[in-house]
Write a protein that holds these residues in place. Structure first.
Motif, short mmCIF file in Angstrom:
data_model
loop_
_atom_site.label_atom_id
_atom_site.label_comp_id
_atom_site.label_asym_id
_atom_site.label_seq_id
_atom_site.Cartn_x
_atom_site.Cartn_y
_atom_site.Cartn_z
N TRP A 390 16.30 0.82 -5.67
CA TRP A 390 16.73 1.81 -4.65
C TRP A 390 17.59 2.89 -5.28
CZ3 TRP A 390 21.54 3.30 -3.05
CH2 TRP A 390 21.59 4.12 -1.91
N LEU A 391 18.50 2.46 -6.19
CA LEU A 391 19.41 3.41 -6.82
C LEU A 391 18.65 4.43 -7.66
CD1 LEU A 391 22.37 4.22 -7.29
CD2 LEU A 391 22.40 2.64 -9.25
N GLU A 392 17.61 3.95 -8.38
CA GLU A 392 16.79 4.88 -9.17
C GLU A 392 16.13 5.93 -8.26
OE1 GLU A 392 14.09 2.46 -11.30
OE2 GLU A 392 15.59 1.76 -12.77
N GLU A 393 15.60 5.45 -7.16
CA GLU A 393 14.96 6.38 -6.21
C GLU A 393 16.00 7.33 -5.61
OE1 GLU A 393 12.27 6.22 -2.11
OE2 GLU A 393 12.69 4.38 -3.26
N TYR A 394 17.18 6.80 -5.36
CA TYR A 394 18.26 7.63 -4.79
C TYR A 394 18.69 8.71 -5.78
CZ TYR A 394 22.92 8.81 -3.05
OH TYR A 394 24.04 9.48 -2.63
N ALA A 403 24.82 17.82 2.84
CA ALA A 403 25.52 17.29 4.02
C ALA A 403 24.52 16.96 5.11
CB ALA A 403 26.52 18.34 4.53
N GLY A 404 24.70 15.88 5.64
CA GLY A 404 23.82 15.45 6.71
C GLY A 404 24.28 14.13 7.27
N ARG A 405 23.67 13.81 8.35
CA ARG A 405 24.08 12.57 9.01
C ARG A 405 23.79 11.36 8.13
NH1 ARG A 405 22.10 10.74 15.07
NH2 ARG A 405 23.55 8.94 15.26
N GLY A 406 24.77 10.56 7.84
CA GLY A 406 24.62 9.32 7.07
C GLY A 406 24.71 9.51 5.58
N ALA A 407 24.96 10.69 5.10
CA ALA A 407 25.01 10.93 3.65
C ALA A 407 26.15 10.14 3.01
CB ALA A 407 25.17 12.42 3.40
N HIS A 408 27.27 10.11 3.68
CA HIS A 408 28.41 9.39 3.11
C HIS A 408 28.14 7.88 3.01
CE1 HIS A 408 28.96 8.86 7.42
NE2 HIS A 408 29.86 7.89 7.15
N LEU A 409 27.36 7.35 3.96
CA LEU A 409 27.02 5.92 3.92
C LEU A 409 26.12 5.63 2.73
CD1 LEU A 409 26.34 5.24 7.73
CD2 LEU A 409 28.37 4.64 6.39
N MET A 410 25.17 6.56 2.48
CA MET A 410 24.28 6.37 1.34
C MET A 410 25.06 6.46 0.04
SD MET A 410 21.38 5.88 2.73
CE MET A 410 20.15 6.20 1.48
N LEU A 411 26.06 7.31 0.02
CA LEU A 411 26.88 7.44 -1.18
C LEU A 411 27.66 6.15 -1.46
CD1 LEU A 411 27.82 9.30 -3.45
CD2 LEU A 411 29.64 10.12 -1.92
N LYS A 412 28.19 5.58 -0.40
CA LYS A 412 28.92 4.31 -0.57
C LYS A 412 28.00 3.18 -1.07
CE LYS A 412 32.66 4.96 2.78
NZ LYS A 412 33.28 4.43 4.01
N ARG A 413 26.75 3.22 -0.52
CA ARG A 413 25.80 2.18 -0.96
C ARG A 413 25.47 2.37 -2.43
NH1 ARG A 413 19.64 0.96 1.34
NH2 ARG A 413 19.16 -0.63 -0.25
N ALA A 414 25.32 3.64 -2.84
CA ALA A 414 25.00 3.93 -4.24
C ALA A 414 26.12 3.45 -5.15
CB ALA A 414 24.74 5.42 -4.43
#
Length: 461
Positions: A390-394, A403-414
């Protein structure tokens, strides 16, 4: 008037002198020569000496017989005293004896008669005790009782010996009482065993010893009877244990079949007396006829009925167990065994298939337990690999920072994924080491859904 013994020699000399003078007159009248006269006188003297010698010898023999009779009597008196354990009767030495030999023989004879009477009385006491010993010995140990051993030794009739015999008699009487008590205990045990097994106690006792079927007074107390009782009790106890084990096995089977087929409680209650003893010890089973052949047959008949009922529902049971096995294997990531399809082709009978499935379920549970730690590590490693993908794809996504909805959540997951990905090599090494240890311990290859861990790690890299 009778002459005294002191006057007899002079009278004899006077008589001999007169006869000799008369003989001289006759020889003179006949005209015998002096030589013939001397010769005949010498012959006459020799004949007189011979007569005297024969009388002396006869008197000596008579004296010797008296002395021998006295010595024999004294020896017999001494022997009787010795046999009775008494001090010998005092006898004086010949130089100290007074009176004639006839008087002495009369005295010792009276003494001997008295000692013989005393010996006979004592011998009667010995014989009475010996007869009791013989009687009780035959009662308690007939095979060991030897008549030659139960004979009174007349050379020892002492009070000490009689006391020893009486003590032995008391011991035998105690032994008889002990054996009688043991026999009564054996009879009680035998009666209990026959009751539980539904056996005829009278016939059993009759086969051991007919006296048990007769009056109480004639009951045998011999060690032979005790051995027969003990052997019979041992045989009955073995039978009880065998039947008890059989009933308990049947009860276990019955419970298993009831559980498999959800048998109603009301139907189970009919055999409550069977299942309640499933874990009972031998001493706890005392109910009459609880292990009789008829009872055993009824339990076997019920189990047979349940088995037949089970056979009719076997496919349903096999399907249920097969599903349970498949679920176990799936959870443990084990390959499904192709042998389970044998029931569909009819290659094996259903009972064997069900038994094999049960064995495989047990084996699968054991293997799943042994694989638990590795499976948990595989899950963690697999999750880490998924996060890495997932991280490679990210990272390839150019719009990930927009900026967009949920971007910060994806960043935390990364961020979390990068921290986890760093641990993947160590996780793979630990996993490989664990698998190697497991394979050495179990002598089997560790497969995860049919694929080795090494292959999984290789392809993941």
């Amino acid at each position: 008037m009778t002459c005294s013994s002191t006057d007899q020699p002079s009278q004899l000399e006077t008589a001999c002198g007169s006869l000799l003078n008369e003989l001289q007159i006759i020889w003179d009248e006949v005209g015998e020569s002096d030589t013939e006269k001397d010769k005949m006188l010498v012959e006459l003297e020799q004949e007189c000496l011979k007569i005297y010698r024969s009388k002396v010898d006869e008197a000596n023999r008579c004296r010797a017989q008296f002395r021998l009779a006295i010595a024999d009597s004294e020896a017999e008196v001494a022997a009787i005293c010795s046999a009775m354990g008494e001090l010998p009767v005092h006898t004086r030495q010949p130089a100290q004896r007074a009176g004639s030999l006839k008087e002495e023989l009369k005295s010792i004879t009276l003494q001997l008669d008295e000692m013989r009477m005393r010996k006979d009385e004592k011998l009667k006491n010995f014989l009475h005790v010996m007869e009791q010993l013989r009687s009780i010995s035959i009662e308690i140990m007939p095979n060991e009782c030897s008549p030659s051993k139960l004979v009174v030794d007349e050379s020892d009739l002492s009070t000490r010996k009689l006391q020893e015999m009486c003590s032995h008699l008391e011991l035998l009487q105690e032994q008889k009482n002990d054996q009688l008590k043991q026999i009564m205990d054996h009879l009680s045990t035998l009666n209990s065993l026959c009751s539980v097994l539904g056996a005829d106690v009278k016939e059993t006792l009759r086969s051991i010893d007919p006296s048990f079927y007769e009056s109480e007074a004639s009951k045998s107390v011999s060690n032979v009877t005790m051995e027969r009782l003990a052997l019979t009790i041992g045989r009955l106890r073995e039978t009880k244990l065998e039947r008890m084990q059989k009933v308990q096995d049947l009860a276990s089977t019955m419970l298993e079949l009831w559980n498999l087929m959800d048998t109603p409680i009301e139907e189970q209650r009919r055999f409550h007396n069977v299942t309640r003893n499933i874990a009972a010890s031998e001493e706890e089973i005392t109910e009459a006829k609880s292990l009789s052949e008829d009872f055993l047959s009824s339990v076997e008949a019920e189990v047979s009925r349940l088995e037949q009922l089970k056979a009719s529902k076997m496919k349903e049971l096999i399907s249920k167990k097969r599903t349970e096995l498949e679920e176990l294997r799936l959870r443990a990531h084990l390959v499904i065994d192709s042998e389970l399809s044998a029931i569909e082709s009819g290659a094996m009978d259903s009972c064997s298939v069900l038994e094999q499935i049960k064995e495989q379920i047990t084996a699968a549970k054991e293997e799943a337990f042994s694989r638990k730690d590795i499976l948990e590590r595989v899950e963690k490693w697999s999750t880490a690999c998924e996060e890495e993908a997932w991280l490679e794809e990210y990272d390839r996504d150019e719009n990930r920072y927009n900026a967009g909805r949920g971007a910060h959540l994806m960043l935390k997951r990364a961020e979390k994924a990068r921290a986890l990905v760093i641990k993947i090599p160590a996780m793979a090494d630990t996993l490989t080491a664990k698998v190697t240890q497991w394979e050495k311990r179990t002598s089997m290859g560790f497969m995860y859904d049919g694929v080795s861990i090494a292959s999984m790690i290789f392809w993941c890299r």
